[in-house]
Motif scaffolding. Structure first.
Motif, PDB file in Angstrom:
ATOM      1  N   ASP A   3      55.453  39.566  50.150  1.00  0.00           N
ATOM      2  CA  ASP A   3      56.246  40.951  50.135  1.00  0.00           C
ATOM      3  C   ASP A   3      55.344  42.126  49.593  1.00  0.00           C
ATOM      4  OD1 ASP A   3      58.201  39.111  51.035  1.00  0.00           O
ATOM      5  OD2 ASP A   3      59.213  38.951  49.084  1.00  0.00           O
ATOM      6  N   MET A   4      54.458  42.013  48.724  1.00  0.00           N
ATOM      7  CA  MET A   4      53.740  43.224  48.158  1.00  0.00           C
ATOM      8  C   MET A   4      52.962  43.902  49.292  1.00  0.00           C
ATOM      9  SD  MET A   4      54.833  43.764  45.141  1.00  0.00           S
ATOM     10  CE  MET A   4      53.500  44.622  44.404  1.00  0.00           C
ATOM     11  N   GLN A   6      53.377  43.741  52.421  1.00  0.00           N
ATOM     12  CA  GLN A   6      54.385  44.357  53.328  1.00  0.00           C
ATOM     13  C   GLN A   6      54.906  45.558  52.716  1.00  0.00           C
ATOM     14  OE1 GLN A   6      57.369  41.341  54.050  1.00  0.00           O
ATOM     15  NE2 GLN A   6      56.520  40.789  56.058  1.00  0.00           N
ATOM     16  N   GLN A   7      55.201  45.635  51.441  1.00  0.00           N
ATOM     17  CA  GLN A   7      55.634  47.003  50.882  1.00  0.00           C
ATOM     18  C   GLN A   7      54.856  47.639  50.728  1.00  0.00           C
ATOM     19  OE1 GLN A   7      56.249  47.072  46.653  1.00  0.00           O
ATOM     20  NE2 GLN A   7      58.249  47.960  46.678  1.00  0.00           N
ATOM     21  N   ARG A   8      53.429  47.491  50.505  1.00  0.00           N
ATOM     22  CA  ARG A   8      52.327  48.473  50.546  1.00  0.00           C
ATOM     23  C   ARG A   8      52.247  49.121  51.993  1.00  0.00           C
ATOM     24  NH1 ARG A   8      48.094  45.582  49.033  1.00  0.00           N
ATOM     25  NH2 ARG A   8      49.137  44.938  47.052  1.00  0.00           N
ATOM     26  N   ALA A  10      54.125  49.287  54.382  1.00  0.00           N
ATOM     27  CA  ALA A  10      55.611  50.174  54.748  1.00  0.00           C
ATOM     28  C   ALA A  10      55.268  51.658  54.019  1.00  0.00           C
ATOM     29  CB  ALA A  10      56.807  49.902  54.275  1.00  0.00           C
ATOM     30  N   ARG A  11      55.000  51.546  52.787  1.00  0.00           N
ATOM     31  CA  ARG A  11      54.401  52.862  52.091  1.00  0.00           C
ATOM     32  C   ARG A  11      53.490  53.650  52.835  1.00  0.00           C
ATOM     33  NH1 ARG A  11      55.250  51.324  45.661  1.00  0.00           N
ATOM     34  NH2 ARG A  11      57.675  50.935  45.785  1.00  0.00           N
ATOM     35  N   GLU A  40      65.256  46.798  54.143  1.00  0.00           N
ATOM     36  CA  GLU A  40      64.852  46.734  52.717  1.00  0.00           C
ATOM     37  C   GLU A  40      63.453  47.676  52.670  1.00  0.00           C
ATOM     38  OE1 GLU A  40      63.813  43.401  49.960  1.00  0.00           O
ATOM     39  OE2 GLU A  40      65.947  43.327  50.309  1.00  0.00           O
ATOM     40  N   LEU A  41      62.477  47.342  53.240  1.00  0.00           N
ATOM     41  CA  LEU A  41      61.187  48.055  53.103  1.00  0.00           C
ATOM     42  C   LEU A  41      61.235  49.312  53.652  1.00  0.00           C
ATOM     43  CD1 LEU A  41      58.827  45.114  54.504  1.00  0.00           C
ATOM     44  CD2 LEU A  41      58.914  45.916  52.406  1.00  0.00           C
ATOM     45  N   ASP A  44      62.783  51.257  50.839  1.00  0.00           N
ATOM     46  CA  ASP A  44      61.626  51.295  49.700  1.00  0.00           C
ATOM     47  C   ASP A  44      60.752  52.441  49.795  1.00  0.00           C
ATOM     48  OD1 ASP A  44      60.214  50.345  47.131  1.00  0.00           O
ATOM     49  OD2 ASP A  44      58.972  49.990  48.821  1.00  0.00           O
ATOM     50  N   ALA A  45      60.079  52.422  50.780  1.00  0.00           N
ATOM     51  CA  ALA A  45      59.198  53.469  51.448  1.00  0.00           C
ATOM     52  C   ALA A  45      59.714  54.907  51.313  1.00  0.00           C
ATOM     53  CB  ALA A  45      58.461  53.022  52.630  1.00  0.00           C
ATOM     54  N   TYR A  48      59.877  55.751  47.691  1.00  0.00           N
ATOM     55  CA  TYR A  48      58.481  56.125  47.259  1.00  0.00           C
ATOM     56  C   TYR A  48      58.097  57.422  47.525  1.00  0.00           C
ATOM     57  CZ  TYR A  48      53.608  55.207  46.562  1.00  0.00           C
ATOM     58  OH  TYR A  48      52.064  55.552  46.315  1.00  0.00           O
TER      59      TYR A  48
END
Length: 160
Positions: A3-4, A6-8, A10-11, A40-41, A44-45, A48
């Protein structure tokens, strides 16, 4: 991928997309969703980059208006910005700010657009007049302004 990670990703993708051009929140979210990120991602992006001030719908609206204020009607600009996902109040605030910096003259813009198509004093048949009116109305000009400018320019319809 965790998940981390994927989040990175997306950002990073959001930042890369903003390197090339300014975008609205909706525009960036849509682009991230098309790139295959979950809602969701994508949210979040966007949050951010928004926290860092890289994305700002009001700034986007103001820049958009300032660039087009002498080429398009107020209504057309509002319509285009709404289509980009910017809320009406944000657009209105940006318009008021832009008006303080640049005084738009929609009637002058209207005269210019009519002048590109017809000389002052032109006589148009019914079809030409309908087409001209439709062209101007689709660009967001009000009926009263259109008729007034046509009268000013002595552009009339031939009676058949």
């Amino acid at each position: 991928m965790t998940d981390m990670e994927q989040q990175r990703e997306a950002r990073k993708k959001a930042l890369r997309l903003l390197e090339h051009m300014d975008r609205t929140e909706k525009g960036l979210t849509d682009r991230l969703l098309r790139a295959g990120f979950s809602e969701e991602l994508a949210e979040d992006a966007v949050s951010y980059v928004k926290d860092y001030g890289y994305i700002n719908d009001r700034r986007y609206a103001l820049n958009y208006i300032m660039y087009r204020i002498h080429d398009k009607s107020r209504q057309k600009i509002f319509q285009e910005l709404s289509g980009k996902g910017i809320d009406r109040q944000t657009i209105q605030d940006a318009w008021e700010e832009a008006e303080e910096l640049e005084t738009p003259d929609e009637r002058a813009l209207l005269r210019q657009m009519v002048g590109k198509k017809y000389e002052p004093g032109a006589e148009l048949d019914e079809r030409e007049m309908r087409r001209l009116y439709g062209y101007l109305a689709r660009r967001g000009f009000r009926s009263g302004d259109i008729f007034s400018v046509l009268e000013e320019m002595d552009i009339t319809q031939i009676k058949t």
